[in-house]
Design a protein around this motif. Structure first.
Motif, PDB file in Angstrom:
ATOM      1  N   THR A 149       0.841  -1.195   0.000  1.00 31.39           N
ATOM      2  CA  THR A 149       0.000   0.000   0.000  1.00 31.39           C
ATOM      3  C   THR A 149       0.880   1.249   0.000  1.00 31.39           C
ATOM      4  OG1 THR A 149      -0.063   0.144   2.403  1.00 31.39           O
ATOM      5  CG2 THR A 149      -1.769  -1.208   1.346  1.00 31.39           C
ATOM      6  N   HIS A 208      -6.125   1.191   2.706  1.00 31.68           N
ATOM      7  CA  HIS A 208      -6.747  -0.110   2.920  1.00 31.68           C
ATOM      8  C   HIS A 208      -6.696  -0.860   1.588  1.00 31.68           C
ATOM      9  CE1 HIS A 208      -9.352  -3.340   4.054  1.00 31.68           C
ATOM     10  NE2 HIS A 208      -9.329  -2.890   5.295  1.00 31.68           N
ATOM     11  N   THR A 219      -5.760   6.227   3.258  1.00 32.91           N
ATOM     12  CA  THR A 219      -6.065   5.822   1.879  1.00 32.91           C
ATOM     13  C   THR A 219      -5.328   4.542   1.484  1.00 32.91           C
ATOM     14  OG1 THR A 219      -4.318   7.246   0.994  1.00 32.91           O
ATOM     15  CG2 THR A 219      -6.521   8.200   1.153  1.00 32.91           C
ATOM     16  N   VAL A 224     -10.834  -1.983  -1.394  1.00 38.16           N
ATOM     17  CA  VAL A 224     -11.630  -0.772  -1.539  1.00 38.16           C
ATOM     18  C   VAL A 224     -13.031  -1.139  -2.012  1.00 38.16           C
ATOM     19  CG1 VAL A 224     -11.789   1.433  -2.755  1.00 38.16           C
ATOM     20  CG2 VAL A 224      -9.552   0.527  -2.111  1.00 38.16           C
TER      21      VAL A 224
END
Length: 126
Positions: A2, A74, A72, A77
């Motif tokens: 991420t 995770h 922002t 989605v």
């Protein structure tokens, strides 16, 4: 990985820290920290982000950036298109089907195009 995990790993690498050393200092397992870096865990809690900010002794802009990245990052989605134009649903499905095959450059271009469209349409948010 991420965006938050990528930044966390970069900060750790810049300081020459091992996963084990950082995990011990934060009071978490090295497997949790590794999963956080690789996107195998959801976004870290606000408290965990604050512990990381304190651990690295970062302030202001860098601290805000870490918090934004955590919010922002995770890896799973959900896009709710209920009540929107049918084109929104079609776009969400197209992106879900194709995102895995897009190059890094294509992803950056697409992200810029969405941000430009949002600015043109006066849409707030990330």
């Amino acid at each position: 990985m991420t965006p938050f995990g990528q930044r966390l790993r970069a900060m750790r690498d810049e300081r020459g820290l091992s996963l084990k050393t950082m995990a011990e200092a934060l009071g978490v397992s090295s497997s949790y920290l590794s999963a956080l870096e690789h996107g195998r865990r959801g976004s870290p809690s606000w408290f965990m982000v604050q512990r990381i900010i304190a651990y690295f002794n970062v302030i202001w802009d860098e601290a805000e950036e870490l918090q934004r990245l955590a919010e922002t990052s995770h890896p799973r989605v959900i896009v709710d298109t209920a009540g929107l134009d049918p084109a929104a649903t079609e776009l969400a499905h197209l992106l879900a089907a194709k995102i895995g095959g897009l190059s890094a450059k294509s992803l950056r271009d697409l992200k810029k195009a969405v941000r430009d469209a949002a600015a043109r349409d006066h849409v707030d948010g990330a």
